[in-house]
Design a protein around this motif. Structure first.
Motif, short mmCIF file in Angstrom:
data_model
loop_
_atom_site.label_atom_id
_atom_site.label_comp_id
_atom_site.label_asym_id
_atom_site.label_seq_id
_atom_site.Cartn_x
_atom_site.Cartn_y
_atom_site.Cartn_z
N PHE A 9 0.83 -1.20 0.00
CA PHE A 9 0.00 0.00 0.00
C PHE A 9 0.86 1.26 0.00
CE2 PHE A 9 -2.46 3.30 2.18
CZ PHE A 9 -3.51 3.39 1.29
N ILE A 10 1.91 1.27 0.78
CA ILE A 10 2.80 2.44 0.83
C ILE A 10 3.47 2.65 -0.52
CG2 ILE A 10 4.95 3.33 1.82
CD1 ILE A 10 4.02 2.16 4.51
N LEU A 11 3.95 1.58 -1.12
CA LEU A 11 4.58 1.71 -2.44
C LEU A 11 3.59 2.21 -3.48
CD1 LEU A 11 6.85 -1.48 -2.51
CD2 LEU A 11 7.55 0.90 -2.20
N LEU A 12 2.39 1.68 -3.45
CA LEU A 12 1.36 2.14 -4.38
C LEU A 12 1.04 3.60 -4.11
CD1 LEU A 12 -0.67 1.60 -6.62
CD2 LEU A 12 -2.26 0.77 -4.89
N SER A 13 0.98 3.98 -2.85
CA SER A 13 0.70 5.37 -2.50
C SER A 13 1.79 6.29 -3.02
CB SER A 13 0.59 5.52 -0.98
OG SER A 13 -0.49 4.76 -0.51
N LEU A 14 3.04 5.86 -2.90
CA LEU A 14 4.14 6.67 -3.40
C LEU A 14 4.02 6.90 -4.90
CD1 LEU A 14 7.12 5.10 -1.44
CD2 LEU A 14 6.09 7.33 -1.07
N VAL A 15 3.63 5.87 -5.62
CA VAL A 15 3.46 6.00 -7.07
C VAL A 15 2.32 6.97 -7.38
CG1 VAL A 15 2.78 4.76 -9.17
CG2 VAL A 15 4.44 3.75 -7.61
N VAL A 27 -0.13 16.49 -4.21
CA VAL A 27 -0.44 17.07 -2.91
C VAL A 27 0.82 17.70 -2.35
CG1 VAL A 27 -1.24 16.61 -0.56
CG2 VAL A 27 -2.19 15.29 -2.46
N ASP A 28 0.71 18.95 -1.89
CA ASP A 28 1.82 19.58 -1.19
C ASP A 28 1.62 19.37 0.30
OD1 ASP A 28 3.19 20.57 -3.37
OD2 ASP A 28 2.19 22.51 -3.33
N SER A 61 -2.41 8.93 0.47
CA SER A 61 -1.07 8.85 -0.13
C SER A 61 -0.11 9.85 0.52
CB SER A 61 -1.14 9.10 -1.63
OG SER A 61 -1.89 8.10 -2.26
N ALA A 62 -0.58 11.08 0.70
CA ALA A 62 0.26 12.11 1.32
C ALA A 62 0.55 11.77 2.77
CB ALA A 62 -0.43 13.47 1.22
N VAL A 63 -0.43 11.24 3.48
CA VAL A 63 -0.22 10.84 4.88
C VAL A 63 0.83 9.74 4.96
CG1 VAL A 63 -1.31 9.69 6.86
CG2 VAL A 63 -2.49 11.57 5.68
N ASN A 64 0.74 8.77 4.06
CA ASN A 64 1.72 7.68 4.05
C ASN A 64 3.12 8.18 3.73
OD1 ASN A 64 0.40 5.18 4.79
ND2 ASN A 64 -0.85 5.49 2.97
#
Length: 118
Positions: A9-15, A27-28, A61-64
């Motif tokens: 999930f974290i990797l997907l969020s980074l992408v 997102v800033d 995604s930004a939170v992760n």
């Protein structure tokens, strides 16, 4: 199994956060304030979104990303994270979303608490 899913999930969020049509972040993460047990930050959405689900994907995604960046600072201590969310070009916040880090020994890592996003 939970750890594997969290990593995926974290990797997907980074992408998702790292890529959009212009090649810049969607997102800033601004005004980060880390104290002894609280992290506060503003999340400014830089793209238009069409649904609450899409908004939550952007925010999550930004939170992760924030969690990954400050993970060593958190260590094994309990922290509460508060993120004030702003839509594109808005001066008024959509609301606040909150998380716990290392909520308990059986629940380490990032845990969603709640939000009042509109």
């Amino acid at each position: 199994m939970k750890k594997v899913l969290l990593v995926v999930f974290i990797l997907l969020s980074l992408v998702l956060v790292a890529c959009d049509s212009s090649g810049s972040a969607t997102v800033d993460i601004e005004n980060v304030n880390l104290t002894s047990d609280i992290l506060e930050a503003d999340l400014r959405i830089k793209v238009e979104y069409e649904s609450n689900e899409e908004l939550m994907e952007l925010v999550t995604s930004a939170v992760n990303l924030t969690y990954a960046h400050y993970k060593e600072d958190f260590g094994t201590e309990v922290f509460t994270l508060y993120f004030t969310v702003y839509a594109k070009d808005a001066t008024e916040a959509l609301g606040v979303i909150s998380y716990k880090v290392n909520d308990s020994k059986t629940n380490p890592g990032l845990t969603y608490i709640g939000d009042n996003l509109s």
